[in-house]
Design a protein around this motif. Structure first.
Motif, short mmCIF file in Angstrom:
data_model
loop_
_atom_site.label_atom_id
_atom_site.label_comp_id
_atom_site.label_asym_id
_atom_site.label_seq_id
_atom_site.Cartn_x
_atom_site.Cartn_y
_atom_site.Cartn_z
N ALA A 23 -20.90 44.36 38.95
CA ALA A 23 -19.75 45.00 38.16
C ALA A 23 -20.16 45.07 36.50
O ALA A 23 -18.99 45.24 35.79
CB ALA A 23 -18.33 44.82 38.48
N LEU A 24 -21.23 44.57 36.26
CA LEU A 24 -21.71 44.66 34.84
C LEU A 24 -21.02 43.13 34.36
O LEU A 24 -20.39 43.39 33.18
CB LEU A 24 -21.55 45.63 33.96
N ASP A 25 -20.74 42.20 35.07
CA ASP A 25 -20.11 40.84 34.56
C ASP A 25 -21.15 40.13 33.88
O ASP A 25 -22.36 40.99 33.75
CB ASP A 25 -19.68 39.88 35.80
N ILE A 26 -21.04 39.04 33.41
CA ILE A 26 -21.83 38.56 32.20
C ILE A 26 -22.55 37.14 32.95
O ILE A 26 -21.69 36.20 33.29
CB ILE A 26 -21.14 38.11 30.90
N ALA A 27 -23.72 37.20 33.30
CA ALA A 27 -24.44 36.06 34.00
C ALA A 27 -24.83 35.15 32.83
O ALA A 27 -24.75 33.73 33.37
CB ALA A 27 -25.74 36.40 34.60
N ALA A 28 -24.82 35.22 31.55
CA ALA A 28 -25.19 34.28 30.79
C ALA A 28 -24.87 34.88 29.24
O ALA A 28 -25.03 35.83 28.97
CB ALA A 28 -26.77 33.92 30.58
N PHE A 29 -24.28 33.80 28.22
CA PHE A 29 -23.81 34.18 27.01
C PHE A 29 -24.81 33.02 26.17
O PHE A 29 -24.17 32.05 26.17
CB PHE A 29 -22.22 34.00 26.87
N VAL A 30 -25.85 33.40 25.78
CA VAL A 30 -26.43 32.53 24.79
C VAL A 30 -26.36 32.66 23.52
O VAL A 30 -26.19 33.54 22.91
CB VAL A 30 -27.92 32.66 25.28
N VAL A 31 -25.90 31.47 22.69
CA VAL A 31 -25.88 31.47 21.25
C VAL A 31 -26.59 30.56 20.72
O VAL A 31 -26.74 29.32 20.93
CB VAL A 31 -24.21 30.90 21.15
N ASP A 32 -27.52 30.96 19.94
CA ASP A 32 -28.47 30.14 19.12
C ASP A 32 -29.33 29.31 20.07
O ASP A 32 -29.66 28.11 20.05
CB ASP A 32 -27.87 29.36 18.20
N GLY A 33 -29.71 29.90 21.44
CA GLY A 33 -30.31 29.25 22.33
C GLY A 33 -29.47 28.50 23.24
O GLY A 33 -30.03 27.77 24.27
N THR A 34 -28.41 28.15 23.35
CA THR A 34 -27.73 27.42 24.17
C THR A 34 -26.69 28.56 25.05
O THR A 34 -25.91 29.30 24.43
CB THR A 34 -26.67 26.56 23.46
N ASP A 35 -26.90 28.34 26.31
CA ASP A 35 -26.07 29.22 27.21
C ASP A 35 -24.69 28.65 27.60
O ASP A 35 -24.78 27.19 27.96
CB ASP A 35 -26.77 29.20 28.62
N LEU A 36 -23.53 29.13 27.28
CA LEU A 36 -22.32 28.65 27.54
C LEU A 36 -22.04 28.55 29.20
O LEU A 36 -20.86 27.71 29.38
CB LEU A 36 -21.17 29.46 26.79
N SER A 37 -22.53 29.06 30.07
CA SER A 37 -22.33 29.31 31.25
C SER A 37 -22.19 27.99 31.96
O SER A 37 -23.26 27.07 31.52
CB SER A 37 -23.32 30.43 32.03
N PRO A 38 -21.56 27.76 32.97
CA PRO A 38 -21.49 26.61 33.77
C PRO A 38 -22.98 26.22 34.56
O PRO A 38 -23.30 25.37 34.79
CB PRO A 38 -20.40 26.33 34.31
N GLY A 39 -23.60 27.49 35.01
CA GLY A 39 -24.44 27.31 35.86
C GLY A 39 -24.18 26.89 37.08
O GLY A 39 -23.14 27.19 37.87
N SER A 40 -24.98 26.02 37.48
CA SER A 40 -24.61 25.05 38.89
C SER A 40 -23.45 24.15 39.06
O SER A 40 -23.25 23.81 39.95
CB SER A 40 -25.98 24.42 39.44
N ALA A 41 -22.97 23.74 37.88
CA ALA A 41 -21.95 22.84 37.91
C ALA A 41 -20.52 23.49 38.19
O ALA A 41 -19.57 23.34 37.50
CB ALA A 41 -21.86 22.20 36.38
N ILE A 42 -20.53 23.77 39.24
CA ILE A 42 -19.21 24.71 39.81
C ILE A 42 -18.82 24.11 41.16
O ILE A 42 -19.74 23.90 41.89
CB ILE A 42 -19.54 26.21 39.90
N PRO A 43 -17.56 24.31 41.53
CA PRO A 43 -17.19 23.88 42.99
C PRO A 43 -17.51 25.12 43.95
O PRO A 43 -17.59 26.25 43.13
CB PRO A 43 -15.68 23.73 42.69
N SER A 44 -17.65 25.14 44.98
CA SER A 44 -17.74 26.22 46.04
C SER A 44 -16.46 26.42 46.88
O SER A 44 -16.08 25.31 47.31
CB SER A 44 -19.02 26.02 46.78
N ASP A 45 -15.91 27.66 46.86
CA ASP A 45 -14.83 27.72 47.92
C ASP A 45 -15.52 28.70 48.93
O ASP A 45 -14.67 29.14 49.97
CB ASP A 45 -13.91 29.00 47.10
N GLY A 46 -16.48 28.56 49.28
CA GLY A 46 -17.40 28.94 50.54
C GLY A 46 -17.54 30.50 50.64
O GLY A 46 -17.89 30.94 51.37
N ASP A 47 -17.31 31.35 49.30
CA ASP A 47 -17.62 32.76 49.33
C ASP A 47 -18.63 32.74 48.47
O ASP A 47 -18.66 32.67 47.05
CB ASP A 47 -16.32 33.42 48.71
#
Length: 279
Positions: A23-47
């Motif tokens: 849906a054209l969501d944002i995979a990464a938001f990079v500011v001066d070389g730093t990505d604000l996204s959590p990446g793999s540091a997320i919990p899983s709900d099984g979906d």
């Protein structure tokens, strides 16, 4: 496939990496070389749709349901999926402006209730490059009415936060709170959004992992009247999320009984808008 939108303000350069497969969501938001996204540091709900979306900076709940699965009204055995039907739905078409400051997309969504809707999405950089703005229009293209629900997750990796990081918003009872709100490893809050000129604002910062900058989010309150926030520090998960929402934190049955699930008929639309910036 990926599309990058670029903005610059006060010497701060940022890049948005869009996900056309969702849906054209944002995979990464990079500011001066730093990505604000959590990446793999997320919990899983099984979906797997939500695991992929939650790892990015921005994903969209809806347009038929938000939050955890619940039964579809009047249809035995059918359930609205976790966070609704939009996540993981590829866009039908996209268009990027020549100067890479605007990107538009159309997504067609099969709803859990059996209906169909389109999401016309427009991302653009505001004049002067001060913030990134999203405008969505949800249109019912099915044969029967449905109740649109939308919630926008902006996910920030906890690695960027520090003890001095806090949340500031006139929507909060005291005007601010520490980022590690609530009790335990995970917590939610959901409060009516305070509006000034039809928009509400919330800021998270300072962020030591981002040069002590702040993330500022603004959203339109006529269709997003609630500020929700969520955090999770459990096991390897370390994430906090700012989540403008169309509905308060309650079950569908309760919302329906109180008249809060307003319908859009075939051919009707509803609009949503927000903006965010790092300063």
């Amino acid at each position: 496939m990926e599309t990058t939108l670029t903005s610059a303000h006060d010497g701060v350069r940022s890049h948005l990496l869009f996900d056309r497969s969702s849906a054209l969501d944002i995979a990464a938001f990079v500011v001066d070389g730093t990505d604000l996204s959590p990446g793999s540091a997320i919990p899983s709900d099984g979906d797997p749709r939500i695991d992929r979306a939650l790892a990015g900076f921005f994903f969209t709940c809806g347009p038929d349901h938000i939050r955890h699965p619940e039964p579809v009204e009047g249809q035995d055995g059918r359930r609205y999926p976790l966070h609704g039907s939009l996540a993981g739905t590829p866009v039908v078409r996209t268009e990027m402006s020549a100067d890479a400051t605007r990107c538009e997309a159309l997504t067609v969504v099969d709803l859990a209730c059996g209906g169909k809707a389109t999401v016309e999405r427009r991302w653009h950089v505001s004049e002067g490059g001060q913030c990134v703005v999203l405008e969505d229009r949800v249109t019912n293209i099915g044969a029967s009415a449905f109740a649109p629900m939308m919630m926008y997750h902006m996910n920030i990796g906890g690695r960027l936060l520090g003890q001095e990081t806090g949340v500031v918003s006139p929507s909060l009872e005291s005007g601010s709170l520490e980022w590690h709100f609530g009790e335990g490893e995970s917590a939610h809050l959901c409060t009516p959004a305070h509006a000034e000129g039809g928009w509400s604002e919330v800021a998270l910062g300072p962020l030591p992992g981002l040069g002590r900058r702040r993330l500022i989010v603004r959203f339109r309150v006529d269709t997003l009247p609630f500020l929700q926030m969520w955090r999770c520090q459990r096991g390897g998960a370390n994430v906090i999320s700012i989540e403008p929402a169309s509905h308060r934190l309650a079950k569908r049955g309760e919302l329906a009984a109180s008249g809060e699930l307003s319908l859009i008929e075939p051919g009707q639309s509803r609009g949503y808008a927000l903006g965010f910036a790092v300063s």
